[in-house]
Write a protein that holds these residues in place. Sequence first.
Motif, PDB file in Angstrom:
ATOM      1  N   GLY A   2      -8.416   1.366  -9.085  1.00  0.00           N
ATOM      2  CA  GLY A   2      -9.861   1.554  -9.067  1.00  0.00           C
ATOM      3  C   GLY A   2     -10.461   1.624 -10.459  1.00  0.00           C
ATOM      4  O   GLY A   2      -9.779   1.872 -11.437  1.00  0.00           O
ATOM      5  N   GLU A  17     -13.392   6.210  -5.149  1.00  0.00           N
ATOM      6  CA  GLU A  17     -12.958   5.778  -3.806  1.00  0.00           C
ATOM      7  C   GLU A  17     -11.826   4.759  -3.880  1.00  0.00           C
ATOM      8  O   GLU A  17     -10.888   4.801  -3.098  1.00  0.00           O
ATOM      9  CB  GLU A  17     -14.157   5.150  -3.076  1.00  0.00           C
ATOM     10  N   ASN A  18     -11.964   3.842  -4.814  1.00  0.00           N
ATOM     11  CA  ASN A  18     -10.943   2.787  -4.912  1.00  0.00           C
ATOM     12  C   ASN A  18      -9.565   3.353  -5.236  1.00  0.00           C
ATOM     13  O   ASN A  18      -8.552   2.851  -4.760  1.00  0.00           O
ATOM     14  CB  ASN A  18     -11.323   1.774  -5.989  1.00  0.00           C
ATOM     15  N   GLU A  19      -9.546   4.367  -6.068  1.00  0.00           N
ATOM     16  CA  GLU A  19      -8.252   4.956  -6.433  1.00  0.00           C
ATOM     17  C   GLU A  19      -7.604   5.634  -5.227  1.00  0.00           C
ATOM     18  O   GLU A  19      -6.399   5.540  -5.032  1.00  0.00           O
ATOM     19  CB  GLU A  19      -8.442   5.940  -7.592  1.00  0.00           C
ATOM     20  N   ASN A  22      -6.418   2.846  -2.944  1.00  0.00           N
ATOM     21  CA  ASN A  22      -5.203   2.236  -3.499  1.00  0.00           C
ATOM     22  C   ASN A  22      -3.982   3.116  -3.214  1.00  0.00           C
ATOM     23  O   ASN A  22      -2.920   2.624  -2.821  1.00  0.00           O
ATOM     24  CB  ASN A  22      -5.370   2.035  -5.007  1.00  0.00           C
TER      25      ASN A  22
END
Lengths: 343, 332
Positions: A2, A17-19, A22
């Motif tokens: 992310g 959020e992306n982290e 992931n």
Amino acid sequence: MGSNGGGTLKFLNRFDENELLNAYRVAVYSRTLDDRIINAQRQGIIGFHTPSAGHEIPQVAMGMLLEKDDIVINYYRDLTLLLFRGVPVENLLDHFLANSEDFSHGRNMPDHYNFREYGFYSVQSPVAMHLPFAVGAAYAKVMKKENGIVLSNTGDGGTSTGDFHAALNFASVWKMPIMFVIENNGYAISLPTSEQTKAPIEKKGEAYGIPGISFDGNDIFSALEGFIKAFEYVRTQRSPILVEARIYRMGPHSTSDDPKKYRKDEIVPGSSDDPLVKFKEKLKSLGILNEEFDNEIKKWATEDIERKLEERMKIPPPSKETIIYDVYENPTWIQEEERREWL
Amino acid sequence: MDTRRRKEGMAMRQLNMVQALNEALDIILNTDPYSLLLGEDIGRDGGVFRVTDGLLQKYGKERVIDTPLNELGIVGTAIGMAAYGLRPIAEIQFQDFIFPAFDQIVNQAAKIRYRSGGKFNAPVIIRAPYGGGIKGGLYHSQSGESYFVHTPGLYVLTPSNPYDAKGLLLAAHKLNDPVIFLEPKRLYRSIKSDVPEGEYTIPVGKAKKLREGDKITIITYGSMVPTVLNVVDKNNLDADVMDLITLLPMDLDSIISSVKKTGRVVIVHEAPRTLGVGAEISALISERAIEYLYAPIFRVTGFDTPFPYANEEHYLPDEDRILKYVRKSLEY
């Protein structure tokens, strides 16, 4: 991975959020790979496996907080962490299959990984033997004035060994930047932690002058919170810490083990107590994930692993001459003679 | 890379083995910034045998480390240092105390290179005084070389005089694999020899012929070397005397060519007989030169007992015992 741009660090003031997504994808991929390797072992394709099911959450949490220069002196149940730090699944499969593309020429049982390029050490079988080694690795880092810390993990059984004692004592006396992580999954093969030790694991650090911290490793936010504190301590104090992540080994110790002989499963894979299911529900409640996307992730993982396994299975086994290499920098007359006579 | 320098012009001094080893360590610390020493009482105290005397003052406590009392910790951490770029030299105060570290030596140090496909190696030297003759009883006298000679991945070295001790330790430091460096403590101060200043190396894997003769080959190493030489010199024996120096990998060619010349072999060591280094030498000779032998291969060794305190002079092979077997071989 992310991005951290645009003030989106919504979670623990640290992750976007992306982290989190992931991390979830890596955890799902790891579980899927674990299941496939167990099946492959039953099919006779792969010789052995020590599954990591139940260990995914603390391992993605560690992965999220590790930095490039950190060294991980790991043990044989760290599949998720290997994937998180970028070890290609092709390399993992070559290792499991012990084929000629395997970095160690198929010399090791599965789960005895060798991924130095990704910041890992080489895994041995004797439990906790790598802990004093990790203290030495930290010493080298300090003396060479390198950045980063050392993280070394093992299971609850490891805390009974003399190696654990030696490592914590030396790390404390030398004040080394090292994090000892005990992935306490409740069992050392058949022995429950309650019969392994009568002292809480986090307390064991105190006797060596090392702080201890313990948390629920089945919950992603509790694991992240615990590891954030632990990493911050080691990075800022350049001193050791002992971490206990309380989890549950959902599978057998290894494919040679039948846990029905000594326990009832307390957490059934896929049930609402499964930490991976809990992770999913958490992400759903946060609006980061929905069932459709979750199914896509799982489908992708299954297909990707299947395709790669099929491809790697075509690779021939290592040549028998590789038996004699890497005993020494150069074979001595003894290995050379054995090669000439027998290989 | 040949690290030997011209010996001409190097000043020679009469040194004992402790002084010679101390000089080697001093050279290593002075020339290799990644080298360091660790062990019990090696800093302030200079080591119980004084081999590391003065080095703490010279190089500081980051590189001359007084460790906690834990051999597995000393060796285990040293292997980690070595795998990540340092050149540690660990001291085990007495070889008798090395066994808590046995797992680290056999399962970690000796196997790192193999199991990692050469991605890791452990250039660690583990120094340990060994053998009897100082009234050390069961736990300050053992000769445990066989345990290590049985482990592929290790070098096992042992000098028998001050000159070799210095050059061999400097040679061990150039190796990129783990070394068990056994120091015959009985000889620490009992003999002096000419030792050049500065750096030179003794080749690893090569035996030295200390006496040249045609009638019998006597193979020995470490603390028994002076005793064997006394027997040969006092009795005017026409003997090849081989000092192995490297126990793993042994200098097979020198052994075999000597045996083919003399046809008679006596092997002398302090360690117990059963599966001692002599057993391996005997097997190698039997496989490769049995048709040259006029007599059985005899072993003169310590007894297959723990090491006794009061009776140590009877436990250790002495000149009479060695001579008896030399005669037995010659008269066979």
